[in-house]
Design a protein around this motif. Structure first.
Motif, PDB file in Angstrom:
ATOM      1  N   UNK A 161       1.868   9.137  -6.054  1.00  7.66           N
ATOM      2  CA  UNK A 161       2.249  10.449  -5.802  1.00  7.66           C
ATOM      3  C   UNK A 161       3.326  10.976  -7.074  1.00  7.66           C
ATOM      4  N   UNK A 162       3.707  10.073  -7.687  1.00  9.77           N
ATOM      5  CA  UNK A 162       4.767  10.192  -8.678  1.00  9.77           C
ATOM      6  C   UNK A 162       4.404  10.518  -9.929  1.00  9.77           C
ATOM      7  N   UNK A 163       2.955  10.196 -10.005  1.00  7.56           N
ATOM      8  CA  UNK A 163       2.347  10.452 -11.606  1.00  7.56           C
ATOM      9  C   UNK A 163       2.093   8.986 -12.243  1.00  7.56           C
TER      10      UNK A 163
ATOM     11  N   UNK B 281      14.135  -5.220  -5.465  1.00  8.36           N
ATOM     12  CA  UNK B 281      15.204  -5.760  -4.689  1.00  8.36           C
ATOM     13  C   UNK B 281      15.204  -6.087  -3.355  1.00  8.36           C
ATOM     14  N   UNK B 282      14.070  -5.291  -2.573  1.00  7.20           N
ATOM     15  CA  UNK B 282      13.831  -5.491  -1.257  1.00  7.20           C
ATOM     16  C   UNK B 282      12.534  -4.784  -1.107  1.00  7.20           C
ATOM     17  N   UNK B 283      11.836  -5.044   0.250  1.00  6.08           N
ATOM     18  CA  UNK B 283      10.539  -4.631   0.381  1.00  6.08           C
ATOM     19  C   UNK B 283      10.727  -3.182   1.030  1.00  6.08           C
ATOM     20  N   UNK B 284      10.980  -2.217  -0.084  1.00  5.58           N
ATOM     21  CA  UNK B 284      11.180  -0.863   0.478  1.00  5.58           C
ATOM     22  C   UNK B 284      10.515   0.097  -0.425  1.00  5.58           C
ATOM     23  N   UNK B 285       9.299   0.755  -0.136  1.00  2.00           N
ATOM     24  CA  UNK B 285       8.573   1.594  -1.072  1.00  2.00           C
ATOM     25  C   UNK B 285       9.433   2.343  -1.920  1.00  2.00           C
ATOM     26  N   UNK B 286      10.203   3.324  -1.423  1.00  2.00           N
ATOM     27  CA  UNK B 286      11.087   4.138  -1.989  1.00  2.00           C
ATOM     28  C   UNK B 286      11.851   3.594  -3.012  1.00  2.00           C
TER      29      UNK B 286
ATOM     30  N   UNK C  63      11.337   0.284  -4.547  1.00  2.00           N
ATOM     31  CA  UNK C  63      10.806  -0.113  -5.572  1.00  2.00           C
ATOM     32  C   UNK C  63      10.259   1.059  -6.632  1.00  2.00           C
ATOM     33  N   UNK C  64       9.920   2.236  -6.135  1.00  2.00           N
ATOM     34  CA  UNK C  64       9.399   3.097  -7.080  1.00  2.00           C
ATOM     35  C   UNK C  64      10.735   3.817  -7.626  1.00  2.00           C
ATOM     36  N   UNK C  65      11.919   3.773  -7.026  1.00  2.00           N
ATOM     37  CA  UNK C  65      13.207   4.189  -7.883  1.00  2.00           C
ATOM     38  C   UNK C  65      13.325   3.016  -9.043  1.00  2.00           C
TER      39      UNK C  65
ATOM     40  N   UNK D 124       0.709  -1.173   0.058  1.00  2.00           N
ATOM     41  CA  UNK D 124      -0.026   0.036   0.010  1.00  2.00           C
ATOM     42  C   UNK D 124       0.932   1.301   0.049  1.00  2.00           C
ATOM     43  N   UNK D 125       2.071   1.173   0.777  1.00  2.00           N
ATOM     44  CA  UNK D 125       2.973   2.248   0.787  1.00  2.00           C
ATOM     45  C   UNK D 125       3.684   2.747  -0.644  1.00  2.00           C
ATOM     46  N   UNK D 126       3.682   1.400  -1.147  1.00  2.00           N
ATOM     47  CA  UNK D 126       4.498   1.634  -2.561  1.00  2.00           C
ATOM     48  C   UNK D 126       3.530   2.177  -3.581  1.00  2.00           C
ATOM     49  N   UNK D 127       2.099   1.615  -3.340  1.00  2.00           N
ATOM     50  CA  UNK D 127       1.124   2.314  -4.442  1.00  2.00           C
ATOM     51  C   UNK D 127       0.954   3.790  -4.377  1.00  2.00           C
TER      52      UNK D 127
END
Length: 225
Positions: A31-33, A88-93, A95-97, A23-26
């Motif tokens: 937010x990034x478009x 690579x890991x369960x980190x929203x930022x 994954x977004x990158x 949910x945080x990743x979504x």
């Protein structure tokens, strides 16, 4: 990172396991478009989403290997242009990158880019002055079902044309750590320290592999924004 992608895809689907990470990743991708959704209903992906409309499909590390292979084959058969990204890991930022790195083209401002693991430095060449950011993320806990992480902005400034080197501070650990360079819409992600074997061994081999505890179901919808 909140850089607006110039060539953002029409739709991103993240298939993973941890409800909060999904949910945080979504939220971050939207937010990034991006038009983004996420699910941990592995067996219902094709039923719940129009995979023929996907531009990017991201797999989390705890998606069973057998399930990933089946989904890759099914989705590719219906949508040959889809881009698959292994998280690579369960980190929203992070994954977004990774999504940004997979969906944007190299702008004129950027030249050679790389990471020196011995010196722990991000190296890049700018053909013209540009605003540059370097971010780092790392896991602080990998206890299922919700991994925890930390992050820091290592660099966030305008740099002149030429070759540059950015050293990662000691605060960034040597395991389960990652970094990303962003110049305009361009992004490149690097693994700084690999995931521990104790973590990678947690990944189920098949849909019937129940080594991990059950989690709350997540199935987001872009039209619910």
């Amino acid at each position: 990172m909140r850089t607006e992608p110039e060539n953002r895809p029409g739709r991103v689907l993240v298939v993973g396991r941890s409800p909060q990470v999904l949910t945080d990743t979504v939220d971050l991708l939207r937010a990034n478009g991006y038009s983004a959704d996420a699910t941990n209903r592995f067996g219902q992906v094709v039923d719940d989403y129009d995979v023929s409309a996907l531009d990017v499909l991201v797999f989390g590390g705890m998606v069973p290997a057998e399930t990933k292979e089946q989904l890759r084959a099914t989705v590719r058969d219906r949508n040959p242009r889809v881009v698959f990204v292994q998280g690579l890991a369960g980190i929203p930022g992070l994954i977004s990158a990774q999504v940004q790195a997979a969906t944007t083209t190299e702008p004129p401002a950027i030249g050679a880019v790389g990471y020196d693991p011995d010196q722990r430095t991000v190296r890049f060449t700018l053909r013209e002055p540009a605003h540059v950011t370097v971010a780092a993320w790392w896991l602080t806990s990998v206890v299922p079902p919700e991994p925890r992480s930390a992050s820091m902005r290592v660099l966030d400034e305008r740099r002149p044309a030429g070759s540059h080197t950015v050293a990662l501070p000691e605060r960034v650990p040597s395991t389960a750590s990652f970094a990303a360079l962003t110049v305009g819409s361009f992004a490149r992600v690097f693994t700084v320290g690999p995931m521990p074997t104790a973590v990678t061994r947690l990944a189920p081999a098949s849909a019937t592999d129940n080594r991990l505890p059950p989690v709350r179901e997540v199935t987001t919808r872009s039209d619910d924004q």
